[in-house]
Design a protein around this motif. Structure first.
Motif, PDB file in Angstrom:
ATOM      1  N   HIS A  56      -8.956   5.754  -6.071  1.00  0.00           N
ATOM      2  CA  HIS A  56      -8.142   5.185  -5.285  1.00  0.00           C
ATOM      3  C   HIS A  56      -7.184   4.148  -5.962  1.00  0.00           C
ATOM      4  CE1 HIS A  56     -11.172   7.052  -2.611  1.00  0.00           C
ATOM      5  NE2 HIS A  56     -10.069   7.145  -1.934  1.00  0.00           N
ATOM      6  N   GLY A  57      -6.006   3.520  -5.653  1.00  0.00           N
ATOM      7  CA  GLY A  57      -5.135   2.800  -6.081  1.00  0.00           C
ATOM      8  C   GLY A  57      -5.285   1.563  -5.001  1.00  0.00           C
ATOM      9  N   TRP A  58      -5.147   0.424  -5.524  1.00  0.00           N
ATOM     10  CA  TRP A  58      -5.056  -0.734  -4.645  1.00  0.00           C
ATOM     11  C   TRP A  58      -3.894  -1.585  -5.007  1.00  0.00           C
ATOM     12  CZ3 TRP A  58      -8.796  -0.880  -0.798  1.00  0.00           C
ATOM     13  CH2 TRP A  58      -9.854  -0.212  -0.924  1.00  0.00           C
ATOM     14  N   ALA A  59      -3.073  -2.042  -3.840  1.00  0.00           N
ATOM     15  CA  ALA A  59      -1.842  -2.584  -4.241  1.00  0.00           C
ATOM     16  C   ALA A  59      -1.405  -3.591  -3.178  1.00  0.00           C
ATOM     17  CB  ALA A  59      -0.599  -1.750  -4.598  1.00  0.00           C
ATOM     18  N   ARG A  60      -0.711  -4.788  -3.599  1.00  0.00           N
ATOM     19  CA  ARG A  60      -0.720  -5.971  -2.602  1.00  0.00           C
ATOM     20  C   ARG A  60       1.034  -5.827  -2.289  1.00  0.00           C
ATOM     21  NH1 ARG A  60      -4.127  -9.919  -2.019  1.00  0.00           N
ATOM     22  NH2 ARG A  60      -5.053  -9.422  -4.111  1.00  0.00           N
ATOM     23  N   VAL A  61       1.353  -6.086  -1.107  1.00  0.00           N
ATOM     24  CA  VAL A  61       2.770  -6.336  -0.713  1.00  0.00           C
ATOM     25  C   VAL A  61       3.307  -7.512  -1.123  1.00  0.00           C
ATOM     26  CG1 VAL A  61       4.119  -6.322   1.337  1.00  0.00           C
ATOM     27  CG2 VAL A  61       2.471  -4.834   1.550  1.00  0.00           C
ATOM     28  N   VAL A  62       4.121  -7.586  -1.966  1.00  0.00           N
ATOM     29  CA  VAL A  62       4.626  -8.949  -2.625  1.00  0.00           C
ATOM     30  C   VAL A  62       5.960  -9.355  -2.127  1.00  0.00           C
ATOM     31  CG1 VAL A  62       3.354  -8.754  -4.724  1.00  0.00           C
ATOM     32  CG2 VAL A  62       5.536  -7.701  -4.751  1.00  0.00           C
ATOM     33  N   SER A  63       6.715  -8.267  -1.374  1.00  0.00           N
ATOM     34  CA  SER A  63       7.998  -8.541  -0.968  1.00  0.00           C
ATOM     35  C   SER A  63       8.334  -7.643   0.220  1.00  0.00           C
ATOM     36  CB  SER A  63       9.118  -8.404  -1.876  1.00  0.00           C
ATOM     37  OG  SER A  63      10.362  -8.801  -1.590  1.00  0.00           O
ATOM     38  N   HIS A  64       9.131  -8.211   1.336  1.00  0.00           N
ATOM     39  CA  HIS A  64       9.326  -7.269   2.616  1.00  0.00           C
ATOM     40  C   HIS A  64      10.809  -7.650   2.710  1.00  0.00           C
ATOM     41  CE1 HIS A  64       8.717  -4.896   5.771  1.00  0.00           C
ATOM     42  NE2 HIS A  64       7.304  -5.092   5.934  1.00  0.00           N
ATOM     43  N   PRO A  65      11.705  -7.253   1.847  1.00  0.00           N
ATOM     44  CA  PRO A  65      13.069  -7.856   1.804  1.00  0.00           C
ATOM     45  C   PRO A  65      13.966  -7.141   3.058  1.00  0.00           C
ATOM     46  CG  PRO A  65      12.961  -6.055   0.126  1.00  0.00           C
ATOM     47  CD  PRO A  65      11.381  -6.313   0.742  1.00  0.00           C
ATOM     48  N   GLU A  66      13.447  -5.993   3.524  1.00  0.00           N
ATOM     49  CA  GLU A  66      14.128  -5.244   4.594  1.00  0.00           C
ATOM     50  C   GLU A  66      13.194  -4.861   5.679  1.00  0.00           C
ATOM     51  OE1 GLU A  66      16.479  -1.968   2.672  1.00  0.00           O
ATOM     52  OE2 GLU A  66      17.004  -3.454   1.199  1.00  0.00           O
ATOM     53  N   PRO A  67      13.572  -4.505   6.726  1.00  0.00           N
ATOM     54  CA  PRO A  67      12.703  -4.010   7.851  1.00  0.00           C
ATOM     55  C   PRO A  67      11.877  -2.891   7.715  1.00  0.00           C
ATOM     56  CG  PRO A  67      14.730  -4.671   8.897  1.00  0.00           C
ATOM     57  CD  PRO A  67      14.919  -5.038   7.417  1.00  0.00           C
ATOM     58  N   ASP A  68      12.607  -1.936   6.670  1.00  0.00           N
ATOM     59  CA  ASP A  68      11.497  -0.878   6.614  1.00  0.00           C
ATOM     60  C   ASP A  68      11.451  -0.625   5.024  1.00  0.00           C
ATOM     61  OD1 ASP A  68      10.508   1.691   7.332  1.00  0.00           O
ATOM     62  OD2 ASP A  68      12.253   2.911   6.308  1.00  0.00           O
ATOM     63  N   LEU A  69      11.500  -1.962   4.261  1.00  0.00           N
ATOM     64  CA  LEU A  69      11.175  -1.769   2.732  1.00  0.00           C
ATOM     65  C   LEU A  69      10.221  -2.837   2.590  1.00  0.00           C
ATOM     66  CD1 LEU A  69      11.671  -0.484   0.103  1.00  0.00           C
ATOM     67  CD2 LEU A  69      13.410  -2.144  -0.077  1.00  0.00           C
ATOM     68  N   ALA A  70       9.153  -2.419   1.885  1.00  0.00           N
ATOM     69  CA  ALA A  70       8.170  -3.321   1.346  1.00  0.00           C
ATOM     70  C   ALA A  70       7.793  -2.966  -0.064  1.00  0.00           C
ATOM     71  CB  ALA A  70       6.878  -3.434   1.989  1.00  0.00           C
ATOM     72  N   LEU A  71       7.718  -3.922  -0.844  1.00  0.00           N
ATOM     73  CA  LEU A  71       7.389  -3.667  -2.411  1.00  0.00           C
ATOM     74  C   LEU A  71       5.945  -4.153  -2.870  1.00  0.00           C
ATOM     75  CD1 LEU A  71       9.871  -2.600  -3.839  1.00  0.00           C
ATOM     76  CD2 LEU A  71      10.582  -4.205  -2.189  1.00  0.00           C
ATOM     77  N   LEU A  72       5.246  -3.252  -3.178  1.00  0.00           N
ATOM     78  CA  LEU A  72       3.855  -3.478  -3.794  1.00  0.00           C
ATOM     79  C   LEU A  72       4.030  -3.649  -5.111  1.00  0.00           C
ATOM     80  CD1 LEU A  72       2.241  -0.485  -2.066  1.00  0.00           C
ATOM     81  CD2 LEU A  72       2.849  -2.467  -0.996  1.00  0.00           C
ATOM     82  N   ASP A  73       2.714  -4.324  -5.599  1.00  0.00           N
ATOM     83  CA  ASP A  73       2.556  -4.920  -6.909  1.00  0.00           C
ATOM     84  C   ASP A  73       1.912  -3.745  -8.090  1.00  0.00           C
ATOM     85  OD1 ASP A  73       0.013  -4.966  -6.139  1.00  0.00           O
ATOM     86  OD2 ASP A  73      -0.139  -6.964  -6.893  1.00  0.00           O
TER      87      ASP A  73
END
Length: 438
Positions: free
Chosen positions: A322-339
């Motif tokens: 399994h991979g694990w990643a953290r949300v580092v940005s939520h610049p748009e309502p339907d878009l989050a960026l993981l690290d």
């Protein structure tokens, strides 16, 4: 290595002391899976602190001890029932401790793909190796000759697919003063496939060239059916079966010409090993060896869909990675960026699959399932993943567990991989660290 998922501890086929010595390796900044709290400790000392998943940072790749044990035992039992031997492809993990677990569970040996991998295996004392490739590097052949001459217990086979490759191998081995002949398998390929002679007649000619070469010994035949299909459709399975019948015809054509008491007939990656066993198992005069490697980690993508054990051939495997990643940005309502991105997670056989989300104190906080939410990852950059459909379930700071596709391109991104006691538990603990050598 902690033997949580090994079925015995006799170390047959690999130097168990060298594998155990991995527990003495010092930990530091080189291992991106570990926090600074581990630096200055050895592997054994760090594990003695009973670290938790919550102590580890992101991005991260982990293995699950229970799933590894299940897959190890399931495949061993399937091979025994099917009457075939297993030489798992070590390139999948390049982890000597996992090779040891496979050997101790009954694997015939380890399969490898190139010279650097072969050197890793010999450094850890693996004594039965199949190189599913043609070794032509003169310096490498000289090194191999020395290994064979120095260790009578080292059993090695390589592949050849042309008279020219036979000539080059023979020339290099003669120049190196090789004492023991190198056992080789004639490789049969298929149209637009990978390596391998393209017809049975051509393969027979290669076999005759091997018989004329004093430094080589004709030990069997081999090939790779996975290069000829990429799904379990009717057409894909028909192509695999047609190829295996060609391999069968080659074996029959070489009857009486092998220079081994029990010749090897080998095929079978992780996608079609049931068909391989069905077509080739009737050979009473040969040892039929399959080479599945992805079964141990399995996945939540390509192999989940195509593995014979997912298609009714036996007890299904479980994804152990399994991979694990953290949300580092939520610049748009339907878009989050993981690290986590291409440098951390596999993507060649499908995007990572969001499975659950943990909010609060690190990756060990309580998990909420993302099943049925429409959460998906659309693409990866080098260091980011683009998450859609999670909405408020994945705020900045939240950690996602990701299902992954294709173990072969997951392990190679991590030099040290934490093994969790129970990835589905409320507070998973790290019970082992698997060292890889890519």
């Amino acid at each position: 290595m902690n033997q949580t998922y090994a079925s015995s501890a006799d170390g047959t086929g690999i130097d168990a002391a060298k594998v155990a010595a991995l527990a003495d390796e010092p930990l530091d900044w080189r291992f991106k899976a570990l926090p600074p709290a581990a630096w200055g400790l050895t592997v054994g000392q760090y594990l003695a602190t009973r670290p938790a998943l919550a102590d580890l940072g992101t991005p991260l790749l982990t293995l699950d001890a229970g799933a590894l044990d299940h897959n190890l035992r399931t495949m061993a039992a399937w091979c025994e029932a099917a009457g075939v031997a297993l030489a798992p492809h070590g390139k999948t993990t390049m982890a000597p401790a996992l090779w040891q677990a496979q050997i101790e569970a009954g694997a015939h040996g380890i399969t490898l793909a190139n010279l650097p991998q072969l050197r890793v295996a010999r450094a850890f004392g693996v004594d039965r190796i199949q190189l599913a490739n043609t070794l032509l590097d003169p310096a490498g052949l000289g090194w191999l000759a020395a290994e064979l001459d120095a260790d009578p217990g080292f059993a090695f086979t390589s592949w050849v697919d042309s008279a020219e490759s036979v000539r080059l191998m023979d020339d290099a081995l003669r120049a190196a003063g090789a004492g023991r002949p190198v056992e080789v398998l004639v490789e049969l390929g298929g149209p637009a496939g990978r390596t391998g002679a393209r017809t049975v007649a051509e393969a027979v000619e290669v076999a005759e060239a091997v018989r004329r070469a004093p430094t080589l010994r004709l030990a069997g035949i081999g090939g790779y059916e996975g290069a000829l299909a990429h799904d379990a459709s009717e057409g894909g399975l028909a192509a695999v079966r047609h190829y295996l019948h060609q391999l069968e015809a080659l074996h029959l054509a070489l009857a009486g010409r092998y220079e081994s008491e029990q010749p090897v007939v080998t095929a079978g990656g992780s996608a079609y090993f049931d068909t391989v066993a069905d077509v080739l198992r009737p050979f009473a005069d040969a040892k039929v060896i399959i080479r599945a490697g992805a079964y141990l980690a399995h996945d939540d993508g390509f192999y989940r869909g195509i593995s014979p054990l997912s298609r009714g051939a036996g007890t299904p495997l479980r994804s152990a990675m399994h991979g694990w990643a953290r949300v580092v940005s939520h610049p748009e309502p339907d878009l989050a960026l993981l690290d986590a991105g291409k440098r951390d997670l596999p993507y060649d056989e499908g995007m990572p699959e969001p499975q659950n989300v943990r909010t609060g104190a690190g990756a060990g906080a309580g998990a909420k399932s993302l099943a049925g939410t429409g959460a998906r990852i659309s693409r990866l950059n080098d260091q980011h993943a683009f998450l859609h459909g999670a909405g408020d379930l994945a705020p900045v700071g939240a950690v996602l567990r990701l299902g992954l596709s294709h173990p072969c391109t997951a392990f190679d991104k991590w030099a040290l991989i934490p093994v969790l006691d129970d990835v589905d538990g409320p507070a998973p603990r790290v019970v082992d660290l698997v060292r890889t050598y890519f």
